[in-house]
Design an enzyme around this catalytic site. Sequence first.
Site, PDB file in Angstrom:
ATOM      1  CG  HIS A  35      -0.391   0.379   2.495  1.00 48.30           C
ATOM      2  ND1 HIS A  35      -0.012  -0.546   3.446  1.00 48.30           N
ATOM      3  CD2 HIS A  35      -0.103   1.590   3.047  1.00 48.30           C
ATOM      4  CE1 HIS A  35       0.467   0.072   4.514  1.00 48.30           C
ATOM      5  NE2 HIS A  35       0.426   1.369   4.290  1.00 48.30           N
ATOM      6  CG  ASP A  52       0.135  -3.948   2.994  1.00 46.93           C
ATOM      7  OD1 ASP A  52       0.275  -3.365   1.900  1.00 46.93           O
ATOM      8  OD2 ASP A  52       0.079  -3.330   4.071  1.00 46.93           O
ATOM      9  CB  SER A  83       3.227   1.882   6.217  1.00 40.82           C
ATOM     10  OG  SER A  83       2.034   2.009   6.943  1.00 40.82           O
TER      11      SER A  83
END
Length: 308
Positions: free
Chosen positions: A55, A85, A161
Amino acid sequence: MTVNEPLDAYSKIVVGVAEQLTPKVASLRVPRRAPGRGTGESLGSAVGFLLTNAHVVGQATSGTAAFWDGTSVPFQVVGADPLSDLAVLRATGDTPEPAVLGEADELKVGQLVVAVGNPLGLAGSVTAGVVSALGRSMPAGQHGLIEDVIQTDAALNPGNSGGALADSRARVVGINTAVAGVGLGLAVPVNATTRRIMSALMREGRVRRAYLGLVVAPAPVAPAWRPRLGGRHTGLRVASVVTGGPADRAGLRPGDLLLTAGGHEVATAQDLQRLMFADAIGRPLAITVMRNGALVDVIAEPSELVAA
């Protein structure tokens, strides 16, 4: 023993992990175009051979990675897998030695973990906490669920992230992926399944997966059956079956309790997931279930999962 000794020991571990990993975690800038908003940037982190979250890169094919020592290099997206992911990037130029990957399957609830990343654009940020829970699931956009996620209370913020979640020996055991609330961060585990995903991305730029068309959840084996099944306590209860899918064609039904698939015991979603890779597509898969107090054997033929 002095009052400060436990804190000193804790601090030494966190400082040691930070010193080893901070130089190896990159700050990513990924160009992104939003409909009606023009162009912008996605900020994130990456670790090791530039392993990050799918993402973070989105649909981008390139970007810039900056390291703690001031080095800034361009990168290309080798491959991204929204269902885990995870994404693998290839940097052009000199980069630090990659971090050592650990084994998330060895983690225990309550174990110390350290998160290293670039939250809110602040490079080289370190937070520490514990493993709060294991085996969580989280949505993967329109792609389904990411299984076997690590939950931690190490503080995570936007920009974390793709950064590292490390154990006390500075081995990367997870890739930070989401902030689910105050004191609740989630990370994709580094284990045999995700290593296989990384290898596929590096070789082919994508991950081919097999598909059965089942929704399952762990459920207990009836006590009366446990001696006959070698003492095992858990299987996977079929919650629903996709009409016309491979499982439906094989005769599996909601309420069945999956015990084995391909000769392997299945007690967690990961047990089934690790069987659903390219080599299972189009090949007979023997499945044993418990149904209405009897063992039933079926043969399913997984098809290839096509991303939406």
